[in-house]
Write an enzyme that holds these catalytic residues in place. Sequence first.
Site, mmCIF file in Angstrom:
data_model
loop_
_atom_site.group_PDB
_atom_site.id
_atom_site.type_symbol
_atom_site.label_atom_id
_atom_site.label_comp_id
_atom_site.label_asym_id
_atom_site.label_seq_id
_atom_site.Cartn_x
_atom_site.Cartn_y
_atom_site.Cartn_z
ATOM 1 N N GLU A 38 -4.045 24.945 41.964
ATOM 2 C CA GLU A 38 -4.759 26.140 41.507
ATOM 3 C C GLU A 38 -5.606 26.689 42.656
ATOM 4 O O GLU A 38 -6.354 25.948 43.296
ATOM 5 C CB GLU A 38 -5.648 25.815 40.308
ATOM 6 C CG GLU A 38 -6.627 26.906 39.906
ATOM 7 C CD GLU A 38 -5.977 28.247 39.604
ATOM 8 O OE1 GLU A 38 -6.466 29.261 40.121
ATOM 9 O OE2 GLU A 38 -4.971 28.272 38.861
ATOM 10 N N GLY A 43 -8.568 26.435 34.564
ATOM 11 C CA GLY A 43 -8.854 27.163 33.325
ATOM 12 C C GLY A 43 -8.363 28.589 33.369
ATOM 13 O O GLY A 43 -8.119 29.209 32.342
ATOM 14 N N GLY A 44 -8.243 29.137 34.583
ATOM 15 C CA GLY A 44 -7.630 30.443 34.753
ATOM 16 C C GLY A 44 -8.355 31.594 34.090
ATOM 17 O O GLY A 44 -9.557 31.536 33.799
ATOM 18 N N CYS A 46 -8.258 32.930 31.058
ATOM 19 C CA CYS A 46 -8.822 32.762 29.714
ATOM 20 C C CYS A 46 -10.247 32.233 29.775
ATOM 21 O O CYS A 46 -11.159 32.789 29.168
ATOM 22 C CB CYS A 46 -7.953 31.818 28.883
ATOM 23 S SG CYS A 46 -8.692 31.420 27.283
ATOM 24 N N THR A 142 1.480 31.254 37.306
ATOM 25 C CA THR A 142 0.482 31.939 38.125
ATOM 26 C C THR A 142 -0.220 33.105 37.422
ATOM 27 O O THR A 142 -1.049 33.787 38.025
ATOM 28 C CB THR A 142 1.111 32.425 39.445
ATOM 29 O OG1 THR A 142 2.400 33.003 39.204
ATOM 30 C CG2 THR A 142 1.285 31.267 40.407
ATOM 31 N N GLY A 181 -5.751 49.108 23.388
ATOM 32 C CA GLY A 181 -5.235 47.819 22.940
ATOM 33 C C GLY A 181 -6.354 46.808 22.787
ATOM 34 O O GLY A 181 -7.536 47.166 22.686
ATOM 35 N N GLU A 186 -12.045 45.713 22.417
ATOM 36 C CA GLU A 186 -13.070 44.671 22.445
ATOM 37 C C GLU A 186 -14.245 45.081 23.326
ATOM 38 O O GLU A 186 -15.410 44.920 22.935
ATOM 39 C CB GLU A 186 -12.470 43.343 22.916
ATOM 40 C CG GLU A 186 -11.584 42.685 21.873
ATOM 41 C CD GLU A 186 -11.152 41.276 22.237
ATOM 42 O OE1 GLU A 186 -10.572 40.612 21.365
ATOM 43 O OE2 GLU A 186 -11.390 40.836 23.384
ATOM 44 N N GLU A 202 -6.407 56.505 24.248
ATOM 45 C CA GLU A 202 -5.156 55.776 24.025
ATOM 46 C C GLU A 202 -4.012 56.778 23.940
ATOM 47 O O GLU A 202 -4.050 57.704 23.125
ATOM 48 C CB GLU A 202 -5.244 54.951 22.744
ATOM 49 C CG GLU A 202 -3.941 54.337 22.260
ATOM 50 C CD GLU A 202 -3.244 53.478 23.318
ATOM 51 O OE1 GLU A 202 -2.063 53.746 23.607
ATOM 52 O OE2 GLU A 202 -3.890 52.558 23.850
ATOM 53 N N HIS A 439 -14.952 29.247 -3.593
ATOM 54 C CA HIS A 439 -15.718 30.451 -3.924
ATOM 55 C C HIS A 439 -17.207 30.171 -3.694
ATOM 56 O O HIS A 439 -17.695 29.107 -4.080
ATOM 57 C CB HIS A 439 -15.499 30.820 -5.399
ATOM 58 C CG HIS A 439 -16.371 31.953 -5.867
ATOM 59 N ND1 HIS A 439 -16.061 33.260 -5.587
ATOM 60 C CD2 HIS A 439 -17.540 31.959 -6.579
ATOM 61 C CE1 HIS A 439 -17.008 34.035 -6.124
ATOM 62 N NE2 HIS A 439 -17.900 33.264 -6.729
#
Length: 462
Positions: A38, A43-44, A46, A142, A181, A186, A202, A439
């Site tokens: 790496e 962890g990249g 995300c 990658t 998207g 977000e 969009e 409930h």
Amino acid sequence: MANDASTVFDLVILGGGSGGYAAALRGAQLGLDVALIEKNKLGGTCLHNGCIPTKALLHAGEVADQSRESEQFGVKTSFEGVDMAGVHKYKDEVIAGLYKGLQGLVASRKITYIEGEGRLSSPTSVDVGGQRVQGRHVLLATGSVPKTLPGLEIDGNRIISSDHALTLDRVPKSAIVLGGGVIGVEFASAWKSFGSEVTVIEGLKHLVPVEDENSSKLLERAFRKRGIKFNLGTFFQKAEYTQDGVKVTLADGKEFEAEVLLVAIGRGPVSQGLGYEENGVAMDRGFILVDEYMRTNVPTISAVGDLVPTLQLAHVGFAEGILVAERLAGLKTVPVDYDGVPRVTYCHPEVASVGLTEAKAKEVYGADKVVSIKFPLGGNGKSRILKTAGEIKLVQVKDGAVVGVHMVGDRMGEQVGEAQLIYNWEALPAEVAQLIHAHPTQNEALGEAHLALAGKPLHMHD
């Protein structure tokens, strides 16, 4: 070990993000000798630039909204503003804790971890740091980076990517978000909670356009109510600096101005200059082509995650990486059913789904063979307590299984686990209807929707 030319690993993995490290952990667990390479942080995307930090920002935004609106619950608070340094401290502490835990996991599995920029040098080797790492099999993982459009330069100043947005030292007074998207809505949601004036642009007909149209319309209604503006159905033409911000012009001549422009049109694969094509790996538009078992056209090379043209989701990368490790270890493997993967957009309100949209179900099974039903969250006690609106929509093959679950409302991402089981186990509405849901919970709304689809609605008009 990696410097020893006599060492041949069972599996050499190029990329330590979700797909790569999942393959490493599972492979080592199954007795494979694994090398994981790496160039940045384990962890990249995300962990460091995607899922985790964006959700931390969204939660901070939720706290800000609750502070402003607490009086509707009979609690008096004062909202003094957003301290972005404090928000980043909170976000970075979350990341640091998970990063440390992941490093410990990799070390505990006795995986050979190599820091450095790797390049595929043959069908069975990767060069990194002046050394050649040999393997019986190579896994390419990658990942991806934010995309832009021709002529639109992301400069990290006024025109930014999601990477820049995660470290912005201020709350922009106004923002244009190019792309409606998951990433776009977000950030639009978080920035609005922090106090920005936000406009989403969009080019397609709806926000979150890959979701069921009903979910898109519900989100658009909620965004209007929150004061988030959006322009749909017209594509971007150009962006230019103004005296103190950015001006965006659309194909129809309409113009928008704001302090910053966030380019959120998706992510593209990291594959150029890494030796893939030179070693005969089949590619298309930068993506590596694989079969359902993640095998490339080169027998000793597999690929997973954002590098292949499947759903760009961390949990998909996990599943694909595990599949490769188990296949190489000789276990019987089952291809990923991508329709059966849960999808969540963590804006306010959340959009969660699994299975087919109603339009897709009609295309697959025929319009006369598909039925659907909507259960409004207004009929759910816990949703009323939380003051959230939305719906749960079920799509069913007539007299058959539920093939789509589509949910809009706060915390709906936490309900998608059961929805995933319903779809993947091909449950009939009557089978879910006989299960007793606690409930008052929001989860109960999923049960009630199935009661209605089974012909015995409770808190819903016939």
